[in-house]
Design an enzyme around this catalytic site. Structure first.
Site, PDB file in Angstrom:
ATOM      1  N   CYS A 106       0.834  -1.210   0.000  1.00 14.61           N
ATOM      2  CA  CYS A 106       0.000   0.000   0.000  1.00 14.61           C
ATOM      3  C   CYS A 106       0.871   1.263   0.000  1.00 14.61           C
ATOM      4  CB  CYS A 106      -0.903  -0.037   1.225  1.00 14.61           C
ATOM      5  SG  CYS A 106      -1.717   1.511   1.620  1.00 14.61           S
ATOM      6  N   CYS A 109       0.148   3.717   2.914  1.00 14.05           N
ATOM      7  CA  CYS A 109       0.651   3.112   4.163  1.00 14.05           C
ATOM      8  C   CYS A 109       2.136   3.420   4.338  1.00 14.05           C
ATOM      9  CB  CYS A 109       0.443   1.596   4.153  1.00 14.05           C
ATOM     10  SG  CYS A 109      -1.272   1.064   4.080  1.00 14.05           S
TER      11      CYS A 109
END
Length: 182
Positions: A106, A109
């Site tokens: 991600c 993230c």
């Protein structure tokens, strides 16, 4: 007195005193079982009978490493998994716990991860955790109701009280401040 030590990494030290010597107690650093055996030879005046007494005592000492649960370091983010998450949350008691639910692939993230680490250094009274929502931790992620990554769950007294979805740093800081002040 004879002292037999069996080493094993999951058992840790005790103090052993050898009564046969005048030396101070020594620390046995790694062992699982300690066996003490002593032979006492007594002679009686009448008939010089000999009495032999042999006594064995086995002592097992559990290591604090084996009995203690997962540990959290103040000022650091601790990575948890499905087995360690709830024991840490339970041990936190009434402290605020913030969980970063992320995946390694991600992009957002990865962007917010260093900022999350900085928060852990700023709020020393808060427990900061991170959970990689991979296949191994899928059951916990599902239990916690994750829909998108990153998702931040804020817990107090073992209950989820706030949630921030997405890499919204300002919203995360505001949510942490709200829960800390309540």
């Amino acid at each position: 007195m004879a002292l037999n030590l069996c080493t094993s990494p999951k058992w840790i030290g005790t103090t052993v005193f050898d009564s046969a010597s005048s030396s101070k107690p020594s620390l046995a650093s790694s062992f699982s079982t300690t066996s003490f055996s002593s032979s006492i030879l007594c002679s009686k005046r009448v008939g010089l009978q000999r009495l032999s007494l042999r006594r064995s005592i086995s002592v097992s000492v559990r290591s604090s490493l084996e009995t203690a649960g997962p540990t959290v370091t103040v000022g650091k983010v601790t990575e948890v998994n499905k087995d360690t998450f709830w024991p840490i949350v339970n041990a936190a008691g009434d402290k605020t716990v913030v969980l970063d639910m992320f995946t390694k692939w991600c992009g957002p993230c990865k962007v917010i991860a260093p900022l999350y680490e900085e928060l852990s250094q700023k709020y020393l009274d808060v427990v900061f955790l991170k959970l990689d929502c991979n296949q191994d931790n899928k059951s916990l992620a599902k239990e916690l109701g994750i829909k998108v990554v990153p998702t931040f769950k804020i817990l107090k007294d073992n209950k989820i009280v706030k949630e921030v979805t997405g890499a919204k740093f300002d919203d995360l800081v505001a949510a942490i401040d709200t829960v800390r002040s309540s």
